[in-house]
Design a protein around this motif. Structure first.
Motif, PDB file in Angstrom:
ATOM      1  N   ARG A 162     -40.479  40.010  20.387  1.00 45.24           N
ATOM      2  CA  ARG A 162     -39.869  40.773  19.306  1.00 45.24           C
ATOM      3  C   ARG A 162     -39.684  42.235  19.713  1.00 45.24           C
ATOM      4  O   ARG A 162     -40.202  42.672  20.737  1.00 45.24           O
ATOM      5  CB  ARG A 162     -40.748  40.696  18.052  1.00 45.24           C
ATOM      6  N   SER A 187     -39.596  35.531  18.833  1.00 43.37           N
ATOM      7  CA  SER A 187     -38.520  36.122  18.046  1.00 43.37           C
ATOM      8  C   SER A 187     -37.280  35.251  17.902  1.00 43.37           C
ATOM      9  O   SER A 187     -36.534  35.392  16.932  1.00 43.37           O
ATOM     10  CB  SER A 187     -38.117  37.455  18.689  1.00 43.37           C
ATOM     11  N   SER A 194     -34.558  33.519  14.516  1.00 42.23           N
ATOM     12  CA  SER A 194     -35.239  34.060  13.339  1.00 42.23           C
ATOM     13  C   SER A 194     -35.499  32.948  12.325  1.00 42.23           C
ATOM     14  O   SER A 194     -34.568  32.348  11.791  1.00 42.23           O
ATOM     15  CB  SER A 194     -34.382  35.153  12.686  1.00 42.23           C
ATOM     16  N   ARG A 204     -34.199  41.536   8.185  1.00 39.93           N
ATOM     17  CA  ARG A 204     -35.073  41.276   9.332  1.00 39.93           C
ATOM     18  C   ARG A 204     -34.835  42.272  10.458  1.00 39.93           C
ATOM     19  O   ARG A 204     -35.777  42.720  11.115  1.00 39.93           O
ATOM     20  CB  ARG A 204     -34.861  39.849   9.848  1.00 39.93           C
ATOM     21  N   TYR A 222     -38.124  43.345  12.940  1.00 41.53           N
ATOM     22  CA  TYR A 222     -38.782  42.112  13.383  1.00 41.53           C
ATOM     23  C   TYR A 222     -37.919  41.246  14.300  1.00 41.53           C
ATOM     24  O   TYR A 222     -38.428  40.319  14.927  1.00 41.53           O
ATOM     25  CB  TYR A 222     -39.203  41.286  12.164  1.00 41.53           C
ATOM     26  N   HIS A 223     -36.631  41.511  14.339  1.00 42.80           N
ATOM     27  CA  HIS A 223     -35.748  40.652  15.130  1.00 42.80           C
ATOM     28  C   HIS A 223     -34.631  41.453  15.781  1.00 42.80           C
ATOM     29  O   HIS A 223     -34.289  42.551  15.345  1.00 42.80           O
ATOM     30  CB  HIS A 223     -35.129  39.553  14.256  1.00 42.80           C
ATOM     31  N   ASP A 269     -31.117  37.069  17.535  1.00 42.64           N
ATOM     32  CA  ASP A 269     -32.057  36.152  16.881  1.00 42.64           C
ATOM     33  C   ASP A 269     -31.460  35.639  15.576  1.00 42.64           C
ATOM     34  O   ASP A 269     -31.542  34.446  15.256  1.00 42.64           O
ATOM     35  CB  ASP A 269     -33.380  36.859  16.578  1.00 42.64           C
TER      36      ASP A 269
END
Length: 260
Positions: free
Chosen positions: A144, A159, A162, A207, A212-213, A217
């Motif tokens: 990630r 990652s 997603s 996201r 987080y991504h 992803d």
């Protein structure tokens, strides 16, 4: 008294049996053929685009070259009100919120509907998405973005793809198809899919915004969901779509009523 109890027992068993009778429907040969074409097109496009994205991620070129610029740009947009909205979206489409929503929808739909075929298809599609996300994630093992820039707690799991976005895509796209495939108004279906697309867009942006991504992803999750949607359409069409004159096996089908 014994006969009354036996009658109630038989009534409950009959209701249970009817719940799992697959409701068939009549349509023209062209309409059924078009559904199969759409299903095949979704699967082909989804598979091809997934492997294009996967290749770019593995080789660190192509689409994945835009991951860092997109992440950097989103960092400049961070503000407290926006962050709160994005966290809410992350919770709704997260590993706790979304399963609860899916459970409520499938159980309520299963009880309220005359037949449980469509809610069962939705549950199967969601479960398939979860399994694919876990399997692919452990195969690709993509890291990630930096943990120190995550806004809703650290996450060190893989990652790609997603899971949040895949879950959102599956739920919104498959539910939209299962609901509007039984309605005669094509414009309502178009509007519903547009609304679903907007929901998917915001689920993906949340996201990326929260750190987080990577962009690829989210895109890979969408491609996987297209495959699942195509497979769902194909399975549903194969099991429920009948051309006038074909045998109908579901004794409680709307196809029966249309022939009366």
């Amino acid at each position: 008294m014994a006969q009354e109890q036996t009658g109630k027992s038989q009534g409950r068993w009959r209701a249970f049996h009817e719940k799992f009778v697959v409701e068939e429907r009549f349509m023209s040969a062209d309409a059924r053929r078009n559904l199969y074409r759409i299903a095949v097109a979704l699967v082909v496009v989804g598979v091809v685009m997934f492997f294009v994205i996967l290749a770019s991620v593995v080789q660190h070129d192509g689409l994945s070259s835009a991951d860092e610029p997109v992440r950097t740009w989103l960092l400049t947009l961070r503000a407290e009100p926006t962050t709160i909205i994005m966290i809410i979206l992350a919770i709704v489409f997260g590993p706790i919120g979304l399963p609860i929503i899916v459970l409520i929808v499938t159980v309520a739909w299963g009880f309220l509907a005359k037949h449980a075929w469509r809610p069962m298809l939705l549950a199967g599609a969601m479960l398939t998405g979860v399994i694919l996300a876990q399997v692919i994630g452990h195969i690709v093992e993509r890291h990630r973005p930096p943990i120190n820039l995550m806004l809703f707690g650290a996450d060190s799991t893989f990652s790609f793809p997603s899971g949040h976005v895949l879950g959102a895509c599956d739920f919104l796209l498959v539910t939209t198809y299962l609901v509007f495939s039984r309605r005669k108004n094509p414009m309502a279906a178009v509007v519903a899919f547009i609304v679903a697309g907007i929901g998917i867009f915001f689920a993906a942006v949340s996201r990326l915004y929260l750190g987080y991504h990577w962009m690829t992803d989210a895109l890979s999750a969408l491609t996987i969901s297209l495959v699942i949607l195509g497979a769902t359409i194909a399975l549903d069409t194969w099991r429920t779509a009948r051309i006038p004159g074909e045998q109908v096996t579901g004794t409680l089908s709307t196809a029966d009523k249309s022939q009366e």
